[in-house]
Design an enzyme around this catalytic site. Structure first.
Site, PDB file in Angstrom:
ATOM      1  N   ASP A 191     -25.296 -24.460  13.030  1.00  0.00           N
ATOM      2  CA  ASP A 191     -25.090 -23.552  14.156  1.00  0.00           C
ATOM      3  C   ASP A 191     -23.645 -23.095  14.274  1.00  0.00           C
ATOM      4  O   ASP A 191     -23.356 -22.099  14.939  1.00  0.00           O
ATOM      5  CB  ASP A 191     -25.515 -24.255  15.450  1.00  0.00           C
ATOM      6  CG  ASP A 191     -25.599 -23.307  16.623  1.00  0.00           C
ATOM      7  OD1 ASP A 191     -26.222 -22.238  16.475  1.00  0.00           O
ATOM      8  OD2 ASP A 191     -25.031 -23.629  17.682  1.00  0.00           O
ATOM      9  N   LEU A 272     -27.479 -18.487  23.290  1.00  0.00           N
ATOM     10  CA  LEU A 272     -26.921 -17.139  23.341  1.00  0.00           C
ATOM     11  C   LEU A 272     -25.932 -16.876  22.210  1.00  0.00           C
ATOM     12  O   LEU A 272     -25.374 -15.786  22.129  1.00  0.00           O
ATOM     13  CB  LEU A 272     -26.218 -16.905  24.690  1.00  0.00           C
ATOM     14  CG  LEU A 272     -27.119 -16.909  25.917  1.00  0.00           C
ATOM     15  CD1 LEU A 272     -26.282 -16.794  27.184  1.00  0.00           C
ATOM     16  CD2 LEU A 272     -28.138 -15.772  25.844  1.00  0.00           C
ATOM     17  N   ARG A 273     -25.722 -17.883  21.358  1.00  0.00           N
ATOM     18  CA  ARG A 273     -24.759 -17.685  20.282  1.00  0.00           C
ATOM     19  C   ARG A 273     -25.217 -16.607  19.309  1.00  0.00           C
ATOM     20  O   ARG A 273     -24.405 -15.911  18.705  1.00  0.00           O
ATOM     21  CB  ARG A 273     -24.522 -19.012  19.547  1.00  0.00           C
ATOM     22  CG  ARG A 273     -23.320 -18.982  18.610  1.00  0.00           C
ATOM     23  CD  ARG A 273     -22.940 -20.367  18.156  1.00  0.00           C
ATOM     24  NE  ARG A 273     -22.246 -21.079  19.231  1.00  0.00           N
ATOM     25  CZ  ARG A 273     -22.328 -22.382  19.421  1.00  0.00           C
ATOM     26  NH1 ARG A 273     -23.097 -23.116  18.665  1.00  0.00           N
ATOM     27  NH2 ARG A 273     -21.652 -22.957  20.394  1.00  0.00           N
ATOM     28  N   GLY A 274     -26.539 -16.440  19.180  1.00  0.00           N
ATOM     29  CA  GLY A 274     -27.057 -15.414  18.283  1.00  0.00           C
ATOM     30  C   GLY A 274     -26.654 -14.019  18.729  1.00  0.00           C
ATOM     31  O   GLY A 274     -26.202 -13.201  17.929  1.00  0.00           O
TER      32      GLY A 274
END
Length: 341
Positions: A191, A272-274
């Site tokens: 990630d 929400l990192r995507g």
């Protein structure tokens, strides 16, 4: 000693090259993971990128490559305030490396010869403001993975042992490569890579011939080969510098934000990192293309590398993550259009 193979001379592997260029424009992407078969140019591309990157300006003699004298850590005892240019650091983190080598430790020689307690910087100090490269990243020992996760989260290396209490900035772009047949990557580390790329051996005969031709020329007539390709790398370096300058002024329309959110929701991406990575990558690509705002064409181009490693596994869907992203792009954005969207 031969110079690294020119980045511009790498045949094919367009997504891998694009991902690496985007990290050179926007360091906030955090890094790129390149997974694929042996002999597909993963390490070659990283070495080539190191030679392609524009130089940095740092305080002369600063072990953490500080851009200003005020940022040099006290323990470094840097006497100079002079700024010098040097190549962007690209530091290898080998398998089997010890924690002391990564974080830094007590300078034993200085302690024995002078009786002074001093800090000897490690690989994280050298990589600050640059790149940290890990080949076979999926084989990295767990305690080193944990250490990297802590530093990647905070942007700071903290050493508290042997009577030392040391802190220094450690902000770098993480580049990892590996062969998926040799094991998977821990989800926590996976990630941390902003972009993920899958590379395969080319199946087109003409493309394979061109790979052989260029590699043979590089090895047997290096001077002539470099003379041909060095100017192309120079032009690419100027495009990177121009994109870095333009990046803060690239606009993101409201529809672009909505597109990012809708795509990630449709894919079921965790967290929400995507969305943030997708937006940053699209903005960097727009800057590289000389565009003043993000469009759907930019989102389409970066979505697979930004999102494929963030998808939950669906036992009822036999399609791979790349195919799932492509299918969802069609569902959300509609059929691909060759004209500007």
């Amino acid at each position: 000693m031969k110079q690294p193979f020119p980045f511009s001379a790498i045949v094919g592997q367009d997504e891998m090259k694009q991902a690496m260029l985007l990290t050179a424009i926007e360091p906030a992407l955090s890094g790129v993971l390149v997974f694929g078969d042996r002999g597909t140019g993963k390490s070659t591309a990283v070495r080539a990128l190191a030679a392609l990157l524009p130089p940095i300006r740092q305080v002369e003699g600063c072990p953490v490559n500080s851009a200003r004298a005020a940022e040099c850590p006290d323990w470094a005892e840097v006497g100079s305030t002079r700024l010098v240019k040097r190549p962007t650091p690209v530091v290898d983190l080998p398998l089997g490396v010890t924690e002391d080598r990564v974080t830094g430790a007590l300078d034993i020689e200085r302690a024995l010869t002078r009786g002074e307690k001093a800090f000897q910087p490690g690989l994280l100090a050298r990589a600050n403001r640059g790149y940290l490269y890990i080949d076979e990243v999926n084989l990295l020992e767990d305690h080193i993975v944990d250490l990297l996760l802590d530093v990647a989260q905070s942007g700071e290396n903290v050493v508290e042992r042997e009577g030392l209490s040391i802190r220094h900035p450690a902000r770098f772009v993480l580049v990892g490569s590996g062969n998926p047949e040799e094991g998977e990557l821990r989800p926590q580390l996976l990630d941390r890579f902003g972009l993920s790329v899958e590379v395969t051996s080319p199946t087109d005969v003409d493309q394979r011939i061109e790979v052989l031709r260029r590699r043979d020329a590089y090895e047997h007539d290096n001077d002539a080969f470099m003379k041909t390709w060095r100017p192309r790398d120079g032009k690419l370096r100027k495009r990177i510098e121009a994109a870095r300058t333009a990046l803060p002024s690239v606009a993101t329309p409201e529809q672009g934000l909505r597109d990012c959110a809708e795509l990630c929701v449709a894919l079921g991406a965790d967290g929400l990192r995507g969305e943030l990575t997708l937006l940053r990558a699209a903005r960097a690509l727009a800057a590289f293309d000389g565009q003043d705002e993000v469009g759907r064409s930019h989102l389409r181009a970066v979505a697979p590398s930004a999102l494929r490693h963030r998808l939950r596994r669906d036992p009822l869907d036999e399609a791979g993550s790349t195919a799932r992203v492509a299918r969802t792009l069609g569902d959300v954005f509609g059929p691909y259009q060759t004209a500007a969207e």
